[in-house]
Design a protein around this motif. Sequence first.
Motif, PDB file in Angstrom:
ATOM      1  N   SER A 158     -83.304  -0.016 -38.105  1.00 52.48           N
ATOM      2  CA  SER A 158     -82.445   0.552 -37.073  1.00 52.48           C
ATOM      3  C   SER A 158     -81.030   0.740 -37.603  1.00 52.48           C
ATOM      4  N   ALA A 159     -80.240   1.572 -36.917  1.00 55.12           N
ATOM      5  CA  ALA A 159     -78.861   1.829 -37.298  1.00 55.12           C
ATOM      6  C   ALA A 159     -77.970   1.719 -36.071  1.00 55.12           C
ATOM      7  N   TYR A 160     -76.705   1.384 -36.296  1.00 57.21           N
ATOM      8  CA  TYR A 160     -75.723   1.269 -35.223  1.00 57.21           C
ATOM      9  C   TYR A 160     -75.621   2.599 -34.482  1.00 57.21           C
ATOM     10  N   PRO A 161     -75.510   2.606 -33.160  1.00 55.06           N
ATOM     11  CA  PRO A 161     -75.250   1.489 -32.260  1.00 55.06           C
ATOM     12  C   PRO A 161     -76.513   0.833 -31.679  1.00 55.06           C
ATOM     13  N   GLN A 162     -77.686   1.168 -32.199  1.00 51.72           N
ATOM     14  CA  GLN A 162     -78.914   0.534 -31.701  1.00 51.72           C
ATOM     15  C   GLN A 162     -78.949  -0.929 -32.132  1.00 51.72           C
ATOM     16  N   SER A 163     -79.617  -1.761 -31.348  1.00 55.51           N
ATOM     17  CA  SER A 163     -79.753  -3.162 -31.716  1.00 55.51           C
ATOM     18  C   SER A 163     -80.581  -3.271 -32.990  1.00 55.51           C
ATOM     19  N   GLY A 164     -80.222  -4.204 -33.849  1.00 53.23           N
ATOM     20  CA  GLY A 164     -80.857  -4.298 -35.154  1.00 53.23           C
ATOM     21  C   GLY A 164     -82.314  -4.715 -35.076  1.00 53.23           C
ATOM     22  N   ASP A 165     -83.164  -3.993 -35.781  1.00 53.61           N
ATOM     23  CA  ASP A 165     -84.545  -4.410 -35.960  1.00 53.61           C
ATOM     24  C   ASP A 165     -85.062  -3.817 -37.254  1.00 53.61           C
ATOM     25  N   LEU A 166     -86.186  -4.351 -37.706  1.00 54.49           N
ATOM     26  CA  LEU A 166     -86.692  -4.034 -39.030  1.00 54.49           C
ATOM     27  C   LEU A 166     -88.212  -3.986 -38.997  1.00 54.49           C
ATOM     28  N   TYR A 167     -88.778  -2.908 -39.570  1.00 54.72           N
ATOM     29  CA  TYR A 167     -90.236  -2.814 -39.715  1.00 54.72           C
ATOM     30  C   TYR A 167     -90.553  -2.708 -41.202  1.00 54.72           C
ATOM     31  N   LEU A 168     -91.310  -3.663 -41.709  1.00 55.82           N
ATOM     32  CA  LEU A 168     -91.750  -3.666 -43.095  1.00 55.82           C
ATOM     33  C   LEU A 168     -93.195  -3.190 -43.137  1.00 55.82           C
ATOM     34  N   GLN A 169     -93.477  -2.219 -43.993  1.00 59.84           N
ATOM     35  CA  GLN A 169     -94.778  -1.560 -43.959  1.00 59.84           C
ATOM     36  C   GLN A 169     -95.918  -2.445 -44.456  1.00 59.84           C
ATOM     37  N   ALA A 170     -95.607  -3.498 -45.192  1.00 64.97           N
ATOM     38  CA  ALA A 170     -96.645  -4.419 -45.666  1.00 64.97           C
ATOM     39  C   ALA A 170     -96.104  -5.843 -45.587  1.00 64.97           C
ATOM     40  N   GLN A 171     -96.898  -6.746 -45.014  1.00 63.28           N
ATOM     41  CA  GLN A 171     -96.471  -8.136 -44.875  1.00 63.28           C
ATOM     42  C   GLN A 171     -97.057  -8.989 -45.996  1.00 63.28           C
ATOM     43  N   TYR A 172     -96.251  -9.953 -46.470  1.00 64.19           N
ATOM     44  CA  TYR A 172     -96.687 -10.892 -47.497  1.00 64.19           C
ATOM     45  C   TYR A 172     -96.628 -12.312 -46.936  1.00 64.19           C
ATOM     46  N   ARG A 173     -97.557 -13.149 -47.383  1.00 60.77           N
ATOM     47  CA  ARG A 173     -97.505 -14.550 -46.991  1.00 60.77           C
ATOM     48  C   ARG A 173     -96.333 -15.218 -47.698  1.00 60.77           C
ATOM     49  N   VAL A 174     -95.626 -16.070 -46.958  1.00 59.75           N
ATOM     50  CA  VAL A 174     -94.452 -16.751 -47.507  1.00 59.75           C
ATOM     51  C   VAL A 174     -94.607 -18.241 -47.250  1.00 59.75           C
TER      52      VAL A 174
END
Length: 225
Positions: A158-174
């Motif tokens: 996301s970009a300002y002025p929208q509230s921040g969020d993030l989508y990662l196309q592939a998830q890794y175990r951590v």
Amino acid sequence: MVPGTVQQLTILLVLVLPGVFYQAVRERLRGPLATEQEPQNRLVRAIAAGALLDAVYAVVAGPWLVRLLAGGGDGPFAGVLRDPRGAGLAALLLIVVVPSALAWAEAVWRRRHARARYEPTPTAWDALFRGRGSCFVRVRLKSGLWVGGWLGSRSAVSAYPQSGDLYLQAQYRVGPDGSFLGKVPGTAGVYVRASDIEVLEVLLPPSAEAAARRTEGDGRSGEGH
């Protein structure tokens, strides 16, 4: 108050539209400002800028505008009906061209006379991801849970002025210590809200990291000489 006649609507548009175009071009060139994100603030600024421009138009070309509108006939807009092309060109000039040119000139003047360079990136979140290539992202949530994934061409930030969020196309175990343990089988991505994040790390891919280290090493060797 809602305009009840065509004349009232026209007057409202003439008062507001020059300021709207001025503000839009000004924001485009300077970047979004926090004080101008509230709708009521934007409306007030647009009306103020439009009223100022209209006052200047009246002083500089008042008689010509009256002749263009009235045209010596009956009714306040007889001139417009008599010469619609001329009225359209005048409206394009006074409502769009002049306010846009004024905003552009102001931006150029500010860039030349500003003591410090203006940075249009509004938040650190935007600065972190703007122009960012593909990379790994590791996030520690406020709950203490680690989330990691691959930020690639199918990811989204996301970009300002929208509230921040993030989508990662592939998830890794951590792991509990933040180490990557491998790609999650059948992953279709993972979504994270900025409000849930405590720490966010951007990690270069191995090849890019090696290149960065070589560049850093060459720079240090040059300093030694």
